[in-house]
Write an enzyme that holds these catalytic residues in place. Structure first.
Site, PDB file in Angstrom:
ATOM      1  N   ALA A  66      -4.794   2.807   6.369  1.00 49.78           N
ATOM      2  CA  ALA A  66      -5.047   2.655   7.703  1.00 49.78           C
ATOM      3  C   ALA A  66      -5.505   4.162   8.307  1.00 49.78           C
ATOM      4  O   ALA A  66      -5.443   5.110   7.365  1.00 49.78           O
ATOM      5  CB  ALA A  66      -3.716   2.429   8.527  1.00 49.78           C
ATOM      6  N   GLY A 111      -2.288   1.308   3.766  1.00 49.22           N
ATOM      7  CA  GLY A 111      -2.774  -0.054   4.173  1.00 49.22           C
ATOM      8  C   GLY A 111      -3.982  -0.525   3.205  1.00 49.22           C
ATOM      9  O   GLY A 111      -4.063  -1.757   2.977  1.00 49.22           O
ATOM     10  N   GLU A 114      -1.835  -2.458   0.684  1.00 48.29           N
ATOM     11  CA  GLU A 114      -1.136  -3.599   1.379  1.00 48.29           C
ATOM     12  C   GLU A 114      -2.342  -4.641   1.448  1.00 48.29           C
ATOM     13  O   GLU A 114      -2.113  -5.622   1.405  1.00 48.29           O
ATOM     14  CB  GLU A 114      -0.935  -3.139   2.652  1.00 48.29           C
ATOM     15  CG  GLU A 114       0.443  -2.142   2.459  1.00 48.29           C
ATOM     16  CD  GLU A 114       0.968  -1.763   3.669  1.00 48.29           C
ATOM     17  OE1 GLU A 114       0.210  -0.778   4.414  1.00 48.29           O
ATOM     18  OE2 GLU A 114       2.174  -1.848   4.216  1.00 48.29           O
ATOM     19  N   GLU A 134       2.856   6.566   2.491  1.00 48.39           N
ATOM     20  CA  GLU A 134       3.258   6.716   3.914  1.00 48.39           C
ATOM     21  C   GLU A 134       4.168   7.790   4.241  1.00 48.39           C
ATOM     22  O   GLU A 134       4.306   8.654   5.162  1.00 48.39           O
ATOM     23  CB  GLU A 134       3.568   5.503   4.562  1.00 48.39           C
ATOM     24  CG  GLU A 134       2.424   4.420   4.752  1.00 48.39           C
ATOM     25  CD  GLU A 134       2.032   3.456   3.601  1.00 48.39           C
ATOM     26  OE1 GLU A 134       2.546   3.967   2.474  1.00 48.39           O
ATOM     27  OE2 GLU A 134       1.283   2.602   3.955  1.00 48.39           O
TER      28      GLU A 134
HETATM   29  C1  HXC Z   1      -8.656   8.321   7.915  1.00 46.46           C
HETATM   30  C2  HXC Z   1      -9.399   9.267   6.068  1.00 46.46           C
HETATM   31  C3  HXC Z   1      -8.284   8.375   5.300  1.00 46.46           C
HETATM   32  C4  HXC Z   1      -7.312   7.629   6.182  1.00 46.46           C
HETATM   33  C5  HXC Z   1      -9.478   9.679   3.927  1.00 46.46           C
HETATM   34  N1  HXC Z   1     -10.065   9.924   5.006  1.00 46.46           N
HETATM   35  N2  HXC Z   1      -8.480   8.811   4.106  1.00 46.46           N
HETATM   36  N3  HXC Z   1      -9.369   9.295   7.333  1.00 46.46           N
HETATM   37  N4  HXC Z   1      -7.796   7.666   7.595  1.00 46.46           N
HETATM   38  N5  HXC Z   1      -6.286   6.937   5.581  1.00 46.46           N
HETATM   39  C6  HXC Z   1     -11.129  10.647   5.461  1.00 46.46           C
HETATM   40  C7  HXC Z   1     -10.810  12.283   5.034  1.00 46.46           C
HETATM   41  O1  HXC Z   1     -10.319  12.754   6.328  1.00 46.46           O
HETATM   42  C8  HXC Z   1     -12.281  12.770   4.969  1.00 46.46           C
HETATM   43  O2  HXC Z   1     -13.022  13.044   6.244  1.00 46.46           O
HETATM   44  C9  HXC Z   1     -13.143  11.878   4.332  1.00 46.46           C
HETATM   45  O3  HXC Z   1     -12.102  10.647   4.412  1.00 46.46           O
HETATM   46  C10 HXC Z   1     -13.014  12.314   2.642  1.00 46.46           C
HETATM   47  O4  HXC Z   1     -11.519  12.331   2.402  1.00 46.46           O
HETATM   48  P1  HXC Z   1     -11.040  13.567   1.468  1.00 46.46           P
HETATM   49  O5  HXC Z   1      -9.544  13.810   1.737  1.00 46.46           O
HETATM   50  O6  HXC Z   1     -11.962  14.717   1.695  1.00 46.46           O
HETATM   51  O7  HXC Z   1     -11.226  13.213  -0.295  1.00 46.46           O
HETATM   52  P2  HXC Z   1     -10.813  13.556  -1.416  1.00 46.46           P
HETATM   53  O8  HXC Z   1     -10.253  14.794  -1.277  1.00 46.46           O
HETATM   54  O9  HXC Z   1     -11.435  12.858  -2.658  1.00 46.46           O
HETATM   55  O10 HXC Z   1      -9.196  12.733  -1.347  1.00 46.46           O
HETATM   56  C11 HXC Z   1      -9.208  11.290  -1.183  1.00 46.46           C
HETATM   57  C12 HXC Z   1      -7.813  10.853  -0.884  1.00 46.46           C
HETATM   58  C13 HXC Z   1      -7.404  11.459   0.529  1.00 46.46           C
HETATM   59  C14 HXC Z   1      -6.627  10.975  -1.967  1.00 46.46           C
HETATM   60  C15 HXC Z   1      -7.964   9.252  -0.408  1.00 46.46           C
HETATM   61  O11 HXC Z   1      -8.416  11.416   1.271  1.00 46.46           O
HETATM   62  C16 HXC Z   1      -5.881  10.986   0.948  1.00 46.46           C
HETATM   63  O12 HXC Z   1      -4.953  11.313   0.632  1.00 46.46           O
HETATM   64  N6  HXC Z   1      -6.198  10.035   2.140  1.00 46.46           N
HETATM   65  C17 HXC Z   1      -5.129   9.520   2.897  1.00 46.46           C
HETATM   66  C18 HXC Z   1      -4.398   8.634   2.025  1.00 46.46           C
HETATM   67  C19 HXC Z   1      -3.237   8.283   3.034  1.00 46.46           C
HETATM   68  O13 HXC Z   1      -2.426   8.788   3.150  1.00 46.46           O
HETATM   69  N7  HXC Z   1      -3.133   6.780   3.133  1.00 46.46           N
HETATM   70  C20 HXC Z   1      -2.144   6.161   3.919  1.00 46.46           C
HETATM   71  C21 HXC Z   1      -2.304   6.072   5.356  1.00 46.46           C
HETATM   72  S1  HXC Z   1      -0.936   5.537   6.226  1.00 46.46           S
HETATM   73  P3  HXC Z   1     -13.627  14.231   6.520  1.00 46.46           P
HETATM   74  O14 HXC Z   1     -13.955  13.994   8.041  1.00 46.46           O
HETATM   75  O15 HXC Z   1     -12.777  15.490   6.282  1.00 46.46           O
HETATM   76  O16 HXC Z   1     -14.840  14.341   5.511  1.00 46.46           O
HETATM   77  C22 HXC Z   1      -1.386   3.792   6.308  1.00 46.46           C
HETATM   78  C23 HXC Z   1      -0.181   2.882   7.052  1.00 46.46           C
HETATM   79  C24 HXC Z   1      -0.522   1.517   6.896  1.00 46.46           C
HETATM   80  O17 HXC Z   1      -1.969   3.183   5.527  1.00 46.46           O
HETATM   81  C25 HXC Z   1       0.189   0.928   7.943  1.00 46.46           C
HETATM   82  C26 HXC Z   1      -0.066   0.968   9.492  1.00 46.46           C
HETATM   83  C27 HXC Z   1       0.560   0.245  10.430  1.00 46.46           C
END
Ligand code: HXC
Length: 260
Positions: A66, A111, A114, A134
């Site tokens: 998400a 997400g 999911e 998360e």
């Molecule tokens: C918003 C995101 C994002 C996310 C990546 N980006 N994941 N933006 N939400 N979930 C964005 C980054 O901010 C970045 O933007 C660009 O995408 C590239 O990401 P990087 O981190 O620079 O890439 P990399 O180093 O290759 O790492 C990839 C990654 C990492 C491992 C996927 O981005 C990451 O850990 N993302 C978050 C994963 C996560 O925690 N997901 C769960 C979210 S909570 P910029 O602008 O800086 O270029 C969830 C809850 C669901 O899903 C339920 C809700 C009710």
């Protein structure tokens, strides 16, 4: 069907939906979820579409979760609403009578994992990475991960993935039953389309009733679930597909299903 964050192509009875926010690793924001829901309402109603494939744009991510930027300032009530919207989308995917294949082309996190769990079949590219990270953000999975992951891979493995936030690769995902198969990235869409084609060549009513039997039956005790299966088996005999399928076998020829 034209959307801001989704690309939809229809090819030989298969709808291919690409989540298209590559700058944010295809993260799911409210708009994307609403569009996904709308797309599935249309797929369910459209008789031309028999199988749906969901994938992510680019080569790095299926869906990296998400949208964290959009979630960060939410109030508790807004966060609950956002989780409910995600649940609603997964319900539309699961309740869609047509099979849904996730073609996982990179990160499927939070997400995104999911969303893959809401699909019926998961085909993983060799670069796929799965996880429920998360806890790293101080929250728990909110689009059904605590429930569907445990139901698919078992309570112990789901707890490990969710408590540690660890990412696993495609091989491990396949080993624990999270991925149905692994293919090279450049063959991901072709393999998924071939699988869709195989399914499309079967009796469509039979495939849909099988999805219904598995999906609803899993929520029942075995005795009731088997009764339910028997009812749906009986229902197959109200279709011309059953008559044709069995006649074709007896006449030693390929069945020509009409979906009636
Ligand atoms: C918003 C995101 C994002 C996310 C990546 N980006 N994941 N933006 N939400 N979930 C964005 C980054 O901010 C970045 O933007 C660009 O995408 C590239 O990401 P990087 O981190 O620079 O890439 P990399 O180093 O290759 O790492 C990839 C990654 C990492 C491992 C996927 O981005 C990451 O850990 N993302 C978050 C994963 C996560 O925690 N997901 C769960 C979210 S909570 P910029 O602008 O800086 O270029 C969830 C809850 C669901 O899903 C339920 C809700 C009710």
């Amino acid at each position: 069907m034209t959307y801001e964050n989704l690309l939809v192509e229809i090819e030989n009875g298969t709808a291919i939906v690409t989540i298209n926010r590559p700058k944010a690793m295809n993260a799911l924001n409210e708009k994307t979820l609403i569009e996904l829901q709308d797309a599935f309402v249309n797929f369910t109603a459209d008789d031309v579409i028999q199988v749906i494939i969901i994938t992510g744009s680019g080569e790095k991510a299926f869906v990296a979760g998400a949208d964290i930027a959009a979630m960060q300032p939410l109030t508790a009530l807004e966060a609950r609403q956002f989780a409910k919207l995600g649940h609603q989308v997964m319900r539309h995917i699961e309740a869609c009578p047509k099979p849904v294949i996730a073609a996982i082309n990179g990160f499927a996190l939070g997400g995104g994992c999911e969303l893959a769990l809401g699909c019926d079949i998961r085909v993983a590219a060799e670069n796929a990475r799965f996880g429920q990270p998360e806890v790293n953000l101080g929250v728990i999975p909110g689009f059904g991960g605590t429930q569907r992951l445990a139901r698919l891979i078992g309570k112990g493995r789901a707890m490990e993935l969710i408590f540690t936030g660890d990412m696993i690769d495609a091989v491990e995902a396949y080993r624990i039953g999270l991925a149905n198969k692994i293919v090279p990235l450049d063959q991901l869409l072709d393999t998924s389309k071939k699988m869709a084609e195989t399914i499309i060549n079967k009796g469509p009513h039979a495939v849909r009733l099988a999805k219904e039997a598995i999906r609803n039956g899993l929520e029942l005790d075995l005795e009731r679930a088997n009764q339910y299966e028997a009812e749906l088996f009986g229902l197959c005999f109200a279709t011309t597909d059953q008559k044709e399928g069995m006649l074709a076998f007896l006449e030693k020829r390929q069945a020509k299903f009409k979906g009636k």
